[in-house]
Design an enzyme around this catalytic site. Sequence first.
Site, mmCIF file in Angstrom:
data_model
loop_
_atom_site.group_PDB
_atom_site.id
_atom_site.type_symbol
_atom_site.label_atom_id
_atom_site.label_comp_id
_atom_site.label_asym_id
_atom_site.label_seq_id
_atom_site.Cartn_x
_atom_site.Cartn_y
_atom_site.Cartn_z
ATOM 1 N N THR A 1 0.571 -1.420 0.101
ATOM 2 C CA THR A 1 -0.088 -0.275 0.397
ATOM 3 C C THR A 1 0.221 0.989 -0.246
ATOM 4 O O THR A 1 -0.107 1.926 -0.592
ATOM 5 C CB THR A 1 -1.033 -0.075 0.842
ATOM 6 N N GLU A 2 2.039 1.390 -0.004
ATOM 7 C CA GLU A 2 2.843 2.738 0.563
ATOM 8 C C GLU A 2 4.540 2.179 -0.094
ATOM 9 O O GLU A 2 5.410 2.395 1.194
ATOM 10 C CB GLU A 2 3.138 2.692 2.140
ATOM 11 N N LEU A 3 4.291 1.642 -0.815
ATOM 12 C CA LEU A 3 5.469 1.429 -1.620
ATOM 13 C C LEU A 3 6.910 2.385 -1.679
ATOM 14 O O LEU A 3 6.268 3.203 -2.142
ATOM 15 C CB LEU A 3 5.711 0.686 -3.086
#
Length: 371
Positions: A262-264
């Site tokens: 989700t938050e790469l």
Amino acid sequence: MKTIKPLLGIALAGMGLAFGPKADQPLKDAFKKDFYVGAALSYRQISGQDARATALIKQQFNTISPENLLKWEAVHPQPDKYNFKPADDYVAFGQQNQMFVVGHTLMWHQQTPKWVFEDADGKPASREVLLKRLEDHINAVVGRYKGKIGGWDVVNEAIDDQQGNLRKTKWLEILGEDFAAKAFEYAHKADPKAELYYNDYSLYRPEKREGVIKLVKSLQAKGIKVAAIGMQGHYGLTVPTIAQVEASIVAFAKLGVHVNFTELDIDVLPNPSRRQGADIAETFGADAKYNVYTTGLPDSVQQKLTRRYADLFALFHKHRDVIDRITLWGVTDADSWLNDWPIKGRTSYPLLFGRDYQPKPAFRAVVQAAK
């Protein structure tokens, strides 16, 4: 349909973006049979204030997340005041561009106003009052975007970093251990068709992974469906290992849930924190030894970043049967929160597009990973 890409290429070339009909395949096309690929957006990008970024988003991504627009302090700053305009514009942008729109986040211990947890005298609110506020907030926000936002990060970062226990927050302190269940119940009631997620960082760590497994099992035991676990991919060049990330994908899949990254982003800078995570409360003073690439990224580090992204996307592709979405936390290096965390003013290089809006070598390695 066959004329769209050349026209798009011409339009983007006019904005200084080097993509055309013979150029690299966009991320969303490279992985269209596998999973969504997206980015977290700021208001500047969806409002057209950063037109080059807006063009890049439309070209490359088929899912979007709001970096801050739907967090409680942004959308519901005061008890009787909602600020929906930025969120409305974000959702409209996703709909206009046929994207899967994500809502982030309904329950978090950060970026939630103090009034939420207090009574009129500034003392801790009662369980009943806080539950009512939570339900009203979720009804208002999720209800407003019913059928428009496809999935919600319902609960964010509720497991502590060290032991994998429930994090000591106001939510836990006032509501008790069913705080997450209540949030999921209210969200499902507000939009029964939306996918509901649990989202957290450092989930490659065995203790934290086990804590999330325990939490999800407790929700499932109550008949609550968790569609996916969001693994925030705030990683470094070597930590975690690919094997560590894979172990968590496999473990979560065994719960019968899917996995989203989700938050790469990949932090290439030295980090004063011994942790590999995203605890925004952990900040440090300015220090030049942690901001070492102010004039550009050395080729040797660029190559490491390229290999790192290639390895991660090869892993994602391998597990495409259980992975629904990969979301980069930002569009270009200039947008990244890592320029200001854990130290303000750093020059960071964590994403696939540089400050010049052009694809980095890592971008091409990622596209190759799809093949």
